[in-house]
Scaffold this motif. Structure first.
Motif, mmCIF file in Angstrom:
data_model
loop_
_atom_site.group_PDB
_atom_site.id
_atom_site.type_symbol
_atom_site.label_atom_id
_atom_site.label_comp_id
_atom_site.label_asym_id
_atom_site.label_seq_id
_atom_site.Cartn_x
_atom_site.Cartn_y
_atom_site.Cartn_z
ATOM 1 N N ASP A 104 0.742 -1.167 -0.049
ATOM 2 C CA ASP A 104 0.047 0.014 0.106
ATOM 3 C C ASP A 104 0.841 1.459 -0.122
ATOM 4 N N SER A 136 -5.818 -4.216 -1.096
ATOM 5 C CA SER A 136 -7.304 -3.910 -0.909
ATOM 6 C C SER A 136 -7.777 -4.852 0.219
ATOM 7 N N THR A 151 -10.198 -2.241 -8.058
ATOM 8 C CA THR A 151 -9.535 -0.918 -8.571
ATOM 9 C C THR A 151 -8.845 -0.361 -7.475
ATOM 10 N N LEU A 152 -7.284 -0.274 -7.628
ATOM 11 C CA LEU A 152 -6.551 0.284 -6.588
ATOM 12 C C LEU A 152 -6.331 1.875 -6.997
ATOM 13 N N ASP A 153 -6.494 2.243 -8.064
ATOM 14 C CA ASP A 153 -6.093 3.726 -8.507
ATOM 15 C C ASP A 153 -7.291 4.099 -9.309
ATOM 16 N N ASN A 191 -8.112 6.963 -10.146
ATOM 17 C CA ASN A 191 -7.643 8.252 -10.993
ATOM 18 C C ASN A 191 -7.143 8.128 -12.184
ATOM 19 N N GLY A 201 -5.781 1.250 -13.504
ATOM 20 C CA GLY A 201 -5.915 1.260 -12.315
ATOM 21 C C GLY A 201 -6.478 -0.048 -11.736
ATOM 22 N N TYR A 257 -6.154 -3.844 -10.565
ATOM 23 C CA TYR A 257 -4.924 -4.810 -9.862
ATOM 24 C C TYR A 257 -4.991 -5.870 -11.197
ATOM 25 N N TRP A 297 1.716 -2.998 -9.265
ATOM 26 C CA TRP A 297 2.984 -2.258 -8.705
ATOM 27 C C TRP A 297 4.267 -2.416 -9.616
ATOM 28 N N ARG A 326 4.588 0.725 -11.333
ATOM 29 C CA ARG A 326 4.768 1.689 -10.549
ATOM 30 C C ARG A 326 6.232 1.691 -9.964
#
Length: 257
Positions: free
Chosen positions: A25, A75, A165-167, A169, A175, A177, A246, A249
């Motif tokens: 997270d 999540s 959905t983790l993001d 935006n 967004g 996972y 991840w 990112r």
């Protein structure tokens, strides 16, 4: 090996100004850390594959060592409307799709998945945040399920598409996972699609109705809320092209321990 790879990562985070490395997270975007991790990933993967038997088991434990409080990572209560409807219906309408580079695409209910060759194991979950917990997992073995679908020769990886959905935006395909593993880990005896934890149906916070357990990798690879398994030749066309939420990112694709 005097220290685990998880401890090495923790030390690297401290050396990078105390930034906490986390696929669960939190995430550091420090370019220097990312470059170091990127170089270490290939070395670690090659070394582990060279010196470790591909079917060597991760440590398993007696029931007496099961953690009384197994912390949930990532999540814990997806708000995605489709998932919430499935959860409210006790996952009666949930289906696991297995497709992509396969000869015989599958669509299995939870009951049908439970009828597939299964395994129960008591293993330790190592999170890159620095915590660990031991749990008992039961689920369908991933390897026999892929054999049932019939992988095509060009398949090299399996991608796990998830319901959370983790993001919110960013565009949905960025967004939502997802995770991926290669066929060596997919066919490992301890790689299972877990539907029970500690003898009970998987809870929502732990990934109901099904999550991946890939016991020789760190926690962020253990995808929760699995909806679809796609066999692919590569994952450049998925998400940000790095093989996982991840990883897109800045995290390592290979998280072997």
């Amino acid at each position: 090996m005097p220290t685990t790879r998880r401890r090495w990562l923790a030390g690297l985070g401290a050396a990078a100004g105390g930034a906490l490395l986390s696929g669960c997270d939190k995430l550091t975007m420090n370019p220097g850390v990312q470059k170091t991790l990127s170089g270490a990933e290939g070395l670690t993967r090659r070394a582990q594959r060279l010196i470790t038997n591909r079917t060597a088991l991760a440590a398993e434990f007696p029931e007496s060592q099961i953690s009384p409080d197994f912390r949930a990572n990532g999540s814990t209560a997806p708000g995605d409307p489709d998932y919430r409807l499935l959860a409210e219906g006790g996952f009666a309408d949930w289906r696991l799709v297995v497709d992509g580079l396969v000869e015989r695409p599958l669509s299995l209910s939870l009951a049908e998945l439970r009828a597939e060759p299964a395994r129960t194991q008591i293993t330790r979950h190592d999170c890159v945040e620095g915590w660990s917990a031991i749990g008992k997992w039961s689920g369908a073995r991933l390897g026999p399920l892929l054999d049932k679908a019939g992988l095509r020769d060009e398949a090299r990886y399996v991608v796990l598409h998830c319901a959370d959905t983790l993001d919110p935006n960013v565009p949905e395909h960025l967004g939502r996972y997802y995770e991926s593993i290669d066929l060596i880990d997919a066919y490992h005896p301890q790689s299972i699609l877990a539907y029970e934890m500690n003898g009970e149906p998987l809870s929502v916070k732990h990934g109901a109705p099904v999550r991946l357990r890939v016991e020789r990798q760190l926690g962020y690879k253990h995808a929760k809320y699995v909806m679809r398994i796609e066999a692919v030749a590569d994952f450049a066309h998925l998400g940000g092209g790095k093989g996982g939420f991840w990883e897109d990112r800045g995290y390592e694709w290979y998280a072997g321990i």
